[in-house]
Design a protein around this motif. Sequence first.
Motif, mmCIF file in Angstrom:
data_model
loop_
_atom_site.group_PDB
_atom_site.id
_atom_site.type_symbol
_atom_site.label_atom_id
_atom_site.label_comp_id
_atom_site.label_asym_id
_atom_site.label_seq_id
_atom_site.Cartn_x
_atom_site.Cartn_y
_atom_site.Cartn_z
ATOM 1 N N SER A 163 -32.739 -39.446 -10.865
ATOM 2 C CA SER A 163 -31.468 -39.775 -10.212
ATOM 3 C C SER A 163 -31.640 -40.814 -9.108
ATOM 4 O O SER A 163 -30.775 -41.682 -8.923
ATOM 5 C CB SER A 163 -30.826 -38.506 -9.634
ATOM 6 O OG SER A 163 -30.574 -37.561 -10.663
ATOM 7 N N PHE A 164 -32.738 -40.761 -8.399
ATOM 8 C CA PHE A 164 -32.918 -41.651 -7.253
ATOM 9 C C PHE A 164 -33.874 -42.809 -7.525
ATOM 10 O O PHE A 164 -34.030 -43.681 -6.676
ATOM 11 C CB PHE A 164 -33.411 -40.839 -6.042
ATOM 12 C CG PHE A 164 -32.343 -39.989 -5.435
ATOM 13 C CD1 PHE A 164 -31.588 -40.450 -4.366
ATOM 14 C CD2 PHE A 164 -32.070 -38.733 -5.940
ATOM 15 C CE1 PHE A 164 -30.596 -39.672 -3.813
ATOM 16 C CE2 PHE A 164 -31.072 -37.943 -5.388
ATOM 17 C CZ PHE A 164 -30.333 -38.409 -4.321
ATOM 18 N N GLU A 165 -34.534 -42.815 -8.649
ATOM 19 C CA GLU A 165 -35.333 -43.960 -9.089
ATOM 20 C C GLU A 165 -36.280 -44.458 -7.988
ATOM 21 O O GLU A 165 -36.217 -45.596 -7.532
ATOM 22 C CB GLU A 165 -34.422 -45.108 -9.547
ATOM 23 C CG GLU A 165 -33.534 -44.733 -10.731
ATOM 24 C CD GLU A 165 -32.608 -45.869 -11.120
ATOM 25 O OE1 GLU A 165 -32.598 -46.899 -10.393
ATOM 26 O OE2 GLU A 165 -31.904 -45.722 -12.126
ATOM 27 N N ASP A 166 -37.126 -43.586 -7.534
ATOM 28 C CA ASP A 166 -38.142 -43.909 -6.514
ATOM 29 C C ASP A 166 -37.518 -44.357 -5.186
ATOM 30 O O ASP A 166 -38.130 -45.117 -4.429
ATOM 31 C CB ASP A 166 -39.096 -44.999 -7.021
ATOM 32 C CG ASP A 166 -39.870 -44.551 -8.239
ATOM 33 O OD1 ASP A 166 -40.068 -43.332 -8.388
ATOM 34 O OD2 ASP A 166 -40.265 -45.416 -9.036
ATOM 35 N N ARG A 167 -36.318 -43.897 -4.899
ATOM 36 C CA ARG A 167 -35.660 -44.268 -3.641
ATOM 37 C C ARG A 167 -35.729 -43.159 -2.608
ATOM 38 O O ARG A 167 -35.151 -43.293 -1.521
ATOM 39 C CB ARG A 167 -34.192 -44.616 -3.901
ATOM 40 C CG ARG A 167 -33.983 -45.834 -4.770
ATOM 41 C CD ARG A 167 -32.511 -46.197 -4.917
ATOM 42 N NE ARG A 167 -31.755 -45.127 -5.556
ATOM 43 C CZ ARG A 167 -30.854 -44.384 -4.917
ATOM 44 N NH1 ARG A 167 -30.603 -44.588 -3.644
ATOM 45 N NH2 ARG A 167 -30.189 -43.437 -5.571
ATOM 46 N N LEU A 168 -36.429 -42.088 -2.908
ATOM 47 C CA LEU A 168 -36.483 -40.934 -2.021
ATOM 48 C C LEU A 168 -37.877 -40.823 -1.404
ATOM 49 O O LEU A 168 -38.888 -40.951 -2.104
ATOM 50 C CB LEU A 168 -36.149 -39.654 -2.797
ATOM 51 C CG LEU A 168 -35.735 -38.431 -1.967
ATOM 52 C CD1 LEU A 168 -34.450 -38.712 -1.208
ATOM 53 C CD2 LEU A 168 -35.566 -37.218 -2.877
ATOM 54 N N ALA A 169 -37.924 -40.600 -0.072
ATOM 55 C CA ALA A 169 -39.198 -40.497 0.638
ATOM 56 C C ALA A 169 -39.120 -39.373 1.659
ATOM 57 O O ALA A 169 -38.057 -39.090 2.228
ATOM 58 C CB ALA A 169 -39.539 -41.818 1.331
ATOM 59 N N TRP A 170 -40.258 -38.725 1.868
ATOM 60 C CA TRP A 170 -40.342 -37.658 2.872
ATOM 61 C C TRP A 170 -40.367 -38.282 4.259
ATOM 62 O O TRP A 170 -41.118 -39.223 4.525
ATOM 63 C CB TRP A 170 -41.585 -36.823 2.639
ATOM 64 C CG TRP A 170 -41.766 -35.724 3.653
ATOM 65 C CD1 TRP A 170 -42.622 -35.695 4.699
ATOM 66 C CD2 TRP A 170 -41.041 -34.491 3.697
ATOM 67 N NE1 TRP A 170 -42.496 -34.529 5.410
ATOM 68 C CE2 TRP A 170 -41.521 -33.771 4.812
ATOM 69 C CE3 TRP A 170 -40.041 -33.932 2.911
ATOM 70 C CZ2 TRP A 170 -41.037 -32.518 5.150
ATOM 71 C CZ3 TRP A 170 -39.548 -32.678 3.256
ATOM 72 C CH2 TRP A 170 -40.050 -31.985 4.356
ATOM 73 N N ASN A 171 -39.547 -37.762 5.186
ATOM 74 C CA ASN A 171 -39.440 -38.324 6.531
ATOM 75 C C ASN A 171 -39.573 -37.264 7.615
ATOM 76 O O ASN A 171 -39.212 -37.501 8.764
ATOM 77 C CB ASN A 171 -38.096 -39.060 6.685
ATOM 78 C CG ASN A 171 -38.064 -39.994 7.872
ATOM 79 O OD1 ASN A 171 -37.277 -39.841 8.788
ATOM 80 N ND2 ASN A 171 -38.946 -40.980 7.880
#
Length: 237
Positions: free
Chosen positions: A104-112
């Motif tokens: 769904s996010f196509e590598d656009r999600l990162a842990w912050n």
Amino acid sequence: MPVRGTTSLLSPVRMSAVQELLLLPLTLLALQACLCHGACVEVDSDTEAVANEGFKLGCISCKKRGEVPAVASVNWYFKASDETEYSHLCSYENEEAFIIDMLSFEDRLAWNGSKHTRDLQDGSIYILNVTYNDTGTYKCMFNRILMYSNYEYHISTNKTIVINVVPRLTRGMASILSEVMMYVSIIGLQLWLVVEMIYCYRKISAAGEEALRESAMEYLAIASESKDNCAGVQVAE
């Protein structure tokens, strides 16, 4: 003798004045140290994201007993505005973050959030290049285990964030008023510091002048007494 008497009288007054002058900055430094001390604060996440920009989904769960060792894990879920079920986005456990929903996010999600710790309190994530499809409901689930000497205590915290994606960010009246109040508070604090410094300077100046007058009177009294003694000695001779 007169010089010694003047020094002994003036020193305590000057020392007291200097101590009063140093008291104000030391007190301010102590207050700043207390305010700047690191602490966990549960701040609500923003709910308005701008398209084609990055956006942080905040999720903070503070540990109430800081002296107790603990282990925590975080799981994020997402439900689009046109869907009825949540999908598992990512998780953090055993000092590692795992991105689960890569489609769904196509590598656009990162842990912050917190890193390299099992006792985390910040479970935030970051969305790169927000799209209108990211509009929906996000759920953050914190699971914490407090490890006492004889037992373990489990705590679960859920936070729901409804995100709306807009073309550009608009500032609300509350945001504008809060910024104005912040500047007013800063200016007021600076004026208060100036007034305090003027007050301390005048107090020290008055104390110094009073000490000089008392020293001069003491010197004149000693000189007059010495003169009378000399005159008496001459008469006796």
